[in-house]
Each structure stands twice: as C-alpha cells, then as structure tokens.
Scaffold this active site. Structure first.
Site: not given
Ligand code: FCB
Length: 453
Positions: A122, A167
C-alpha cells in the site's frame, strides 16, 4: 419504514487501514526508509508539511486498536505491511523485529475472531529500491516477489486472505507521472513502465502466496470511480474513454487476460510516453499478469462527471459538476451511491471475477467531538448507509460481493492532504493519541450485529 436490507449470511463486515497512514515509528526497531518517509520529509509536498513519522502511533498502540475493533464488532480487518519495516533495504536481510510486529498483530486479531486481510503493498516502497529506479525498473518486481515470499512464509499459516497491491494506478500515475504522490516523479513514460512492473509483480507473487499459504485466497485491489459523460456528445464520451482507459482498463484488462487496451496504447504513443513501444513487456509477461486470482478488491468513493466545454475545446479538460455542499464530502468528492451499484455490475458482468470485495469505501468529514465527547458524524453514517444499500442492490442483481471494508478504521494520515482529511469510524486526537468511537462506528456495530439495517 423502508424494507429491511439484510445481507447474505457469510457476508464479511470490516474496516481498512494502511501501514504508512497509521503506524508511525518510521525509524524504530530497524525499519528502513520508505519513499513516503522521503516524500513527506521534503518540504512542500504534503499539506502543512505533515508527515507519517508518528501518525496514529499504531506501532505502539496496536493492542488498544484491536480492542476498539472488538468494540465495533468487526469481523475482518484489512491492513498493509510496511515493506521497509521487514526488509529495510527492500531485499536481502530481514528485520526480525518488524516481522514479529505483524506476527503478533495477526495472532491478536485471530484471538479477537477478526479475520486478517493483508495488503502487501500500500505504497510505502523501500527508498533503496526507489534509488535503483523504483517501479519503472523490472528488478523492483523481483524484489517484491522476494518480500512476498518472506511475509507469506512467516504469516501464511494464519493469514488466509491476501491482496498483492492497493490501487496500482495511483502508484503509477500519481507517483511517477504527475508527481502528486511519492516518489514525486513527473514522466508518463515512467508511469507506464511502473504500471507494467506493478502488474507483473502481482502475477509473479500469486503462485508464491499459494505455495506458502495453503487454502488462501488471493486478489488485487483497484480504485474504481464511476466515470460518466455530462452529455452524450462525442467529446464528453471521449473524455470518459481516455480516463477510464488510463485509470481502470489499463489494469483490469491485462489482469483478466485481455492485454493492454489498444486505444490506450495509441493514446500513450501520441503523448510520447512509449518512445520504444512496449519494449519493457517480455515474452510471457501478459500470461503472468493474467494468473487467475480468487477475488477482485474494489475501492469506490465517488463518480466523476466529464464535460468538454464545447466542440473546439481540448478534450483533456474536465469540468466537475457545480458543487452543492450536501452532495460532496470534504475531499470534494461527489456522493453518488448509485455509481457503486453500476460499477459493481459493470466489473462483474464484464470481467467475471470469481468474487468481489469492497476493500475501501468511506467519507471524509472533520466533525469534532462535542462537549460531552461524542462525535455526531451523521453525515458519515448517511454516506455509509446509502452505499451499503447500493452494494446490496448489486448483490440482488447477481454480483458475488463477499464483504465490505469501511475506509477507515480511524482518522489517519491522508497522503498529500496530511491530517486535514478525516475518514475514520474512530476519532483520533493526534496530540494525546486518544481515540473516540464516532456515532458512525456505533451505528456500524448495529449493522454488523444484524447483518443489515
Ligand atoms: C484510497 C487509498 C487509501 C485512502 C483513501 C481515501 O485511494 O487507497 O489509502 O487514502 O483513498
């Protein structure tokens, strides 16, 4: 009163966090520097020059935090592992103290009957790997597989749900192409290469996880917004094609065996981001990326409406809808629950993942504690209620949605926004590290107990 909404019996209710956003202890017990340490220590990169140095001090307060999860009645907890805490130089020597931290965390979660969902990456890449070229460099994928092997050999007997990446589009485009995130580079050519190695490392890691963690389920998490043209005009639809291609199809298509979408190869070529074509794609890579998984994780927050301002305009320009405060969270994201139903349907019926999880959904509101110490965040409760209902409609349509993780368990370091944005079910006072269950958390506890509302 409206009909009751009851979820399938095995539905899993959880909450999510990420290592850099909550742990703090950035240089404790042998942890190596990450790209986010470096980025947040660079003046001007983060709002208010906030850093994750201390964050929620979760590295020290993790037992208390599990106590709070129990209070909410969470059935599952999604967290990520800090790669440089375990492998300070990215590969090679293991930092046993770092590994022990996660091992104890997992044991305590299992004791509390909370199912751990572990995200391997992450965003906090070891800085040493960045200095060798980071994700645009193929050897970072090899290092990721070594890291995955270390983690799953140590936790794979107890952790049975694994998410390789969170992501990857955000890492590739915001980290390497626009520079809003660590490592802050601004080169679309690097972004495209980063995307490839993130995807490749995912595919290479899947069999390693399966070997070390028998009977585990493995997936990846993509960010998914409902992209919508403001009108049926060719230009508005062209904007949607471009962005949907860049943020979603560029990742989902190869993961489901379709290779890179050709319209985007053309776009990237036109932009000059592929000076040597797809020379970084080696024989077999696309098959590796398409290695079958057990689930797809989706992070959904909002929709984006695209409007080109008239026939002659540059279709790169995106005009959001006029802002009506009751329809927008403090992030400036439109509240649009129907988009969640639509995107779940689209993704399931188009790509046919075996099952889906909402691995993140939630809202930023800074509602503070009142004189009595209560946090009356009914806006968050409303956001969650309408999105849970939207997810339920998708289940009724036949989408195999297996669980839901609220972002976030507690207020935390929101990347380039620093501590200004508060997504938590739990209020965090960063001075005293006191935590307070917000009203939304108390409401969520009832939802979990009844498996609906
Ligand atoms: C996502 C992220 C997470 C958080 C949310 C609001 O893109 O994965 O870490 O910051 O947004």
């Amino acid at each position: 009163m409206a009909n009751k909404i009851i979820f399938p019996e095995s539905f899993l209710w959880g909450a999510a966090t990420a290592s850099y956003q909550i742990e703090g202890a950035w240089d404790r017990h042998g942890k190596g520097e990450s790209t986010w340490d470096r980025f947040s220590h660079t003046p001007g990169k983060i709002r208010n020059n906030d850093t994750g140095d201390v964050a929620n001090d979760h590295y020290r307060l993790w037992k208390k935090d599990i106590g709070l999860m129990r209070k909410i009645g969470l059935q599952a907890y999604r967290f990520s592992i800090s790669w440089p805490r375990v492998l300070p130089a990215g590969r090679g020597k293991v930092n046993q103290k770092g590994l022990d931290f996660y091992s104890k965390l997992v044991d305590e979660l299992l004791k509390a009957k909370i199912t751990p969902f572990v995200t391997l990456f992450h965003w906090d890449l070891p800085q040493t790997l960045e200095e060798e070229g980071g994700w645009p460099n193929r050897s970072t994928a090899e290092a990721f597989v070594e890291y995955t092997d270390v983690i799953t050999r140590s936790l794979g007997d107890r952790v049975k749900n694994w998410i390789t990446h969170n992501e990857p589009a955000v890492v590739a485009w915001m980290g390497y192409a626009t520079g809003h995130h660590a490592p802050g580079l601004k080169d679309y050519g690097l972004g495209v290469r980063a995307a490839h190695h993130l995807l490749l490392s995912h595919g290479q890691a899947v069999p390693v996880i399966r070997r070390n963690s028998p009977d585990a389920e493995v997936g990846i998490t993509l960010d998914i917004s409902w992209r919508y043209p403001a009108s049926n005009s060719r230009l508005d639809r062209e904007l949607v094609r471009r962005d949907d291609g860049k943020w979603f199809r560029w990742f989902a298509d190869p993961l489901y065996g379709r290779g890179y979408p050709s319209d985007k190869v053309t776009d990237f070529t036109t932009m000059g981001a592929l000076p040597n074509g797809l020379d970084f794609v080696q024989t077999g890579d696309m098959d590796t990326i398409a290695t079958p998984t057990d689930f797809l994780g989706m992070n959904y927050y909002s929709r984006s409406v695209y409007r080109a301002d008239g026939e002659d305009n540059d279709p790169q320009t995106v005009f959001p809808q006029p802002k009506m405060p009751e329809h927008w969270t403090e992030m400036g994201w439109e509240i649009y629950p129907d988009g969640l139903t639509s995107i779940l349907g689209r993704v399931y019926f188009n790509y046919q993942p075996r099952k889906l999880y909402i691995t993140e959904n939630g809202a930023s509101y800074s509602t503070p504690p009142d004189e009595k110490g209560n946090v009356a965040d009914e806006l968050r409760t409303h956001y969650l209620r309408t999105h849970f209902a939207a997810a339920h409609r998708a289940i009724q349509m036949g989408v195999p949605l297996a669980g839901y993780f609220v972002w976030s368990l507690m207020d935390n370091f929101e990347w380039s926004w620093g501590y200004m944005q508060r997504f938590g079910l739990i209020w965090v006072d960063y001075e005293s590290q006191r935590r307070i269950l917000k009203d939304s958390a108390k409401w969520y506890r009832r939802v979990i107990r009844k498996n609906g509302f």
